[in-house]
Design a protein around this motif. Structure first.
Motif, PDB file in Angstrom:
ATOM      1  N   GLU A  81       0.857  -1.232   0.041  1.00 41.18           N
ATOM      2  CA  GLU A  81       0.116  -0.157   0.057  1.00 41.18           C
ATOM      3  C   GLU A  81       0.851   1.311  -0.280  1.00 41.18           C
ATOM      4  OE1 GLU A  81      -3.524   2.240   2.695  1.00 41.18           O
ATOM      5  OE2 GLU A  81      -2.631   0.214   3.420  1.00 41.18           O
ATOM      6  N   PRO A  82       0.726   1.894  -1.188  1.00 39.73           N
ATOM      7  CA  PRO A  82       1.611   3.085  -1.114  1.00 39.73           C
ATOM      8  C   PRO A  82       0.829   4.412  -0.398  1.00 39.73           C
ATOM      9  CG  PRO A  82       0.367   2.998  -3.274  1.00 39.73           C
ATOM     10  CD  PRO A  82       0.156   1.709  -2.403  1.00 39.73           C
ATOM     11  N   ASP A  83       1.525   5.264   0.315  1.00 34.00           N
ATOM     12  CA  ASP A  83       0.991   6.250   0.876  1.00 34.00           C
ATOM     13  C   ASP A  83       0.737   7.286  -0.001  1.00 34.00           C
ATOM     14  OD1 ASP A  83       1.816   5.127   3.503  1.00 34.00           O
ATOM     15  OD2 ASP A  83       3.326   6.392   3.804  1.00 34.00           O
ATOM     16  N   GLU A  84      -0.298   8.338   0.577  1.00 33.07           N
ATOM     17  CA  GLU A  84      -0.619   9.632  -0.221  1.00 33.07           C
ATOM     18  C   GLU A  84       0.760  10.268  -0.379  1.00 33.07           C
ATOM     19  OE1 GLU A  84      -3.922  11.937   0.864  1.00 33.07           O
ATOM     20  OE2 GLU A  84      -5.276  10.097   1.190  1.00 33.07           O
ATOM     21  N   ASN A  85       1.154  11.047  -1.247  1.00 28.20           N
ATOM     22  CA  ASN A  85       2.428  11.804  -1.117  1.00 28.20           C
ATOM     23  C   ASN A  85       1.979  12.904  -2.398  1.00 28.20           C
ATOM     24  OD1 ASN A  85       2.582   9.860  -3.635  1.00 28.20           O
ATOM     25  ND2 ASN A  85       4.693  10.867  -3.844  1.00 28.20           N
ATOM     26  N   SER A  86       3.138  14.005  -2.453  1.00 28.69           N
ATOM     27  CA  SER A  86       3.108  15.147  -3.204  1.00 28.69           C
ATOM     28  C   SER A  86       4.381  15.206  -3.881  1.00 28.69           C
ATOM     29  CB  SER A  86       2.558  16.224  -2.735  1.00 28.69           C
ATOM     30  OG  SER A  86       3.462  16.690  -1.553  1.00 28.69           O
ATOM     31  N   PRO A  87       4.518  15.884  -4.786  1.00 27.38           N
ATOM     32  CA  PRO A  87       6.061  15.989  -5.393  1.00 27.38           C
ATOM     33  C   PRO A  87       7.090  16.413  -4.322  1.00 27.38           C
ATOM     34  CG  PRO A  87       4.389  17.034  -6.901  1.00 27.38           C
ATOM     35  CD  PRO A  87       3.778  16.674  -5.576  1.00 27.38           C
ATOM     36  N   THR A  88       6.702  16.935  -3.245  1.00 31.80           N
ATOM     37  CA  THR A  88       7.646  17.535  -2.393  1.00 31.80           C
ATOM     38  C   THR A  88       8.034  16.648  -1.170  1.00 31.80           C
ATOM     39  OG1 THR A  88       5.868  18.612  -1.080  1.00 31.80           O
ATOM     40  CG2 THR A  88       6.928  19.844  -2.823  1.00 31.80           C
ATOM     41  N   GLU A  89       7.463  15.338  -1.376  1.00 28.41           N
ATOM     42  CA  GLU A  89       7.867  14.374  -0.137  1.00 28.41           C
ATOM     43  C   GLU A  89       7.704  13.092  -0.752  1.00 28.41           C
ATOM     44  OE1 GLU A  89       3.072  13.514   0.969  1.00 28.41           O
ATOM     45  OE2 GLU A  89       4.160  14.870   2.270  1.00 28.41           O
ATOM     46  N   LEU A  90       8.729  12.274  -0.212  1.00 29.93           N
ATOM     47  CA  LEU A  90       8.942  11.003  -0.518  1.00 29.93           C
ATOM     48  C   LEU A  90       7.821  10.039  -0.383  1.00 29.93           C
ATOM     49  CD1 LEU A  90      12.314  10.052   0.970  1.00 29.93           C
ATOM     50  CD2 LEU A  90      11.881  10.461  -1.408  1.00 29.93           C
ATOM     51  N   MET A  91       7.481   9.134  -1.201  1.00 24.81           N
ATOM     52  CA  MET A  91       6.259   8.341  -1.152  1.00 24.81           C
ATOM     53  C   MET A  91       6.677   7.084  -0.190  1.00 24.81           C
ATOM     54  SD  MET A  91       4.812   5.545  -3.877  1.00 24.81           S
ATOM     55  CE  MET A  91       4.499   6.858  -5.058  1.00 24.81           C
ATOM     56  N   GLY A  92       5.825   6.695   0.464  1.00 21.55           N
ATOM     57  CA  GLY A  92       5.852   5.787   1.464  1.00 21.55           C
ATOM     58  C   GLY A  92       5.307   4.457   1.118  1.00 21.55           C
ATOM     59  N   CYS A  93       5.858   3.328   1.002  1.00 21.78           N
ATOM     60  CA  CYS A  93       5.158   2.135   0.687  1.00 21.78           C
ATOM     61  C   CYS A  93       5.013   1.314   1.921  1.00 21.78           C
ATOM     62  CB  CYS A  93       5.776   1.361  -0.564  1.00 21.78           C
ATOM     63  SG  CYS A  93       5.763   2.678  -2.057  1.00 21.78           S
TER      64      CYS A  93
END
Length: 177
Positions: A119-131
């Motif tokens: 499950e990937p976390d919500e993210n934006s271009p300014t933060e690292l995606m968490g999975c």
């Protein structure tokens, strides 16, 4: 009894047991060893004044998990492999220091199971995606701290033990196995 001090986790890694070079130390965000809970059954006899949860020498399903910064392509490429495949044996490793001690001690959890949740976390271009990666169908688990076995479980062996003491030896003897 001597004074107890906290254990402080200083570093973690998750890797495939059969592939020591599969370290995730550069992308690991967190890891969670599974909760250990013995199976219980509620009992209340007709003349009792209370319900009692009886504890059995079995454990509830284990669900270890780990999270990474960004997608783990190895997990995605091998997602859902069934137990018995050599790629389903994992090492959760840690370096843990006991407060007031000089050198860290090793923590190793050997886990056989299926990564059945990604499950990937919500993210934006300014933060690292968490999975987030979760396991199911865990059939083997051993926890070793500072070279000493603290907990061991193997469904095929019909064995669970704490600190080397078998929970099920007497039951296996009674069954004749």
């Amino acid at each position: 009894m001597p004074a107890q001090y906290p254990y402080i986790m200083e570093a973690i890694d998750v890797r495939r047991a059969t592939q020591p070079d599969s370290s995730r130390r550069r992308i690991i965000k967190s890891m969670a060893l599974p909760a250990l809970t013995r199976v219980t059954a509620e009992m209340m006899t007709g003349g009792s004044i209370a319900k009692i949860n009886l504890s059995y020498p079995q454990i509830e399903a284990l669900e270890p998990k780990f999270a990474t910064h960004g997608p783990d392509l190895d997990v995605l490429e091998n997602f859902g492999l069934v137990p018995g495949n050599p790629l389903d044996r994992w090492v959760f490793a840690g370096s843990m220091r006991i407060r007031r001690a000089q050198a860290p001690v090793s923590v190793r959890a050997i886990i056989e199971g299926v990564v059945n949740g990604w499950e990937p976390d919500e993210n934006s271009p300014t933060e690292l995606m968490g999975c987030n990666h979760t396991f199911a169908e865990v059939t083997h688990y051993e926890l070793v701290i500072d070279g000493k076995e603290k907990f061991y479980f193997d469904d095929d062996e019909n064995e669970a033990r704490s600190n080397g003491v078998s929970w099920f030896a007497a039951t296996r003897r009674a069954l004749g196995i």
